[in-house]
Design an enzyme around this catalytic site. Structure first.
Site: not given
Ligand code: PEP
Length: 246
Positions: A7, A9, A92, A94, A162, A168, A205
Site C-alpha cells: 500500500n 498510500k 483502510h 486512514e 490492521e 506506521g 509496521s
Molecule cells: C498500512 O498502511 O496499511 C500499513 C500497515 O502501514 P505500515 O506498514 O506503514 O504500518
C-alpha cells in the site's frame, strides 16, 4: 500461497519514482513465484505501474461503488477494471479516520467490488490496544459485510486485520495475538456468509525483520505493508520471506 500487498498510500510524488519502484517489485515477484504480490499505488500511477507488472497484481487503494455518472472526484469500479486492477483495498483506517468513511459506505464498496468481480481487501482493526480486539473487529465485520452472501464470490474477499495503533508506528502487534484474531475473523466471516474460509492478512509496521513471525502462522495468509513497501529492498525481503511459506 501467502499474499503480500504493497500500500503505497499517497506516495511517491513522481511517475518516474513509481515506475522504478514498480519495476523492482515486479522483479522480486517474478523471482518468488510461490507468493502472490499485489501493488496498490495512488490512482494517478495505475496505468504506468500496470504496464510494469506481469507476475505482480495491480491493486487500488479505494473505489467508488457506482459504474459512472455525476460523482466529481470519484474513481469507479469499471474504470479500475479497465485499467487492469484486480484487487482493491477498502475501508483502510486512514480513509475511515481522515475521510470519515462510514461502515455503510464501506459495506457498499465491498459488495459492489465483489459483485463486479474485483478482489475486495477489507481493512478492519481496533484503534487502541485492548483485551479483546476480536470482539471489536467482529462488530466491524458485521457492519462492513452486511448482506454478503455465498454467491458474492467468497474467494474474492480478503480481510486485512490492521490494529490502528500498529500502523506506521514501528510497534507491530504480537504475532500470536494477530494469529488469534485472524482465526476469529475466519470463523466470523464463515458465519456471515456461510461459505468457505476467507483469507486474512495482518498489517501494521511489518518489515523485513518481523515479517517471518507473522507469515509463519497458518492463520495468517499474508501481510499488508505500508511504509516498508516504499523501499524496494525492504519489500523484497518481505516477499522472499513469504515465499519460504508458500
Ligand atoms: C498500512 O498502511 O496499511 C500499513 C500497515 O502501514 P505500515 O506498514 O506503514 O504500518
Amino acid at each position: 500461497m501467502k499474499t503480500v500487498i504493497a500500500n503505497w498510500k499517497s506516495n511517491p510524488n513522481t511517475t518516474r519514482e513509481a515506475e522504478k519502484l514498480a519495476g523492482a517489485v515486479e522483479k522480486s515477484a517474478a523471482a518468488n513465484n510461490k507468493t502472490k504480490v499485489v501493488v496498490a499505488p495512488p490512482f494517478v500511477y495505475l496505468p504506468t505501474v500496470g504496464q510494469r507488472l506481469r507476475r505482480a497484481v495491480l491493486g487500488a487503494q479505494n473505489v467508488y461503488w457506482n459504474e459512472g455518472g455525476a460523482y466529481t472526484g470519484e474513481v469507479n469500479l469499471a474504470q479500475l477494471k479497465n485499467l487492469g486492477v484486480k484487487s482493491v483495498i477498502i475501508g483502510h483506517s486512514e480513509r475511515r479516520e481522515y475521510f470519515k468513511e462510514t461502515d455503510e459506505q464501506i459495506n457498499r464498496k465491498v459488495l459492489s467490488a465483489l459483485r463486479f468481480g474485483l478482489e475486495a481487501i477489507l481493512c478492519v482493526g481496533n484503534k487502541e490496544k485492548m483485551a479483546n480486539p476480536a470482539g471489536f473487529v467482529n462488530k466491524q465485520l458485521m457492519a462492513d459485510l452486511k448482506g454478503l452472501s455465498a454467491k458474492d464470490g467468497p474467494l474474492k474477499l480478503v480481510v486485512a486485520y490492521e490494529p490502528i495503533w500498529a500502523i506506521g508506528t514501528g510497534d507491530a502487534d504480537d504475532p500470536l495475538s494477530a494469529a488469534q484474531v485472524s482465526a476469529k475473523i475466519k470463523e466470523q466471516v464463515q458465519k456471515i456468509n456461510g461459505a468457505s474460509k476467507v483469507r486474512v492478512l495482518y498489517g501494521g509496521s511489518v518489515n523485513g525483520v518481523n515479517a517471518g513471525a507473522f507469515l509463519e502462522r497458518d492463520e495468517i495468509d499474508g501481510v499488508l505493508v505500508g511504509g516498508s513497501s516504499l523501499s524496494a529492498k525492504e519489500f523484497e525481503k518481505i516477499i522472499k520471506t513469504a515465499n519460504n511459506f508458500g
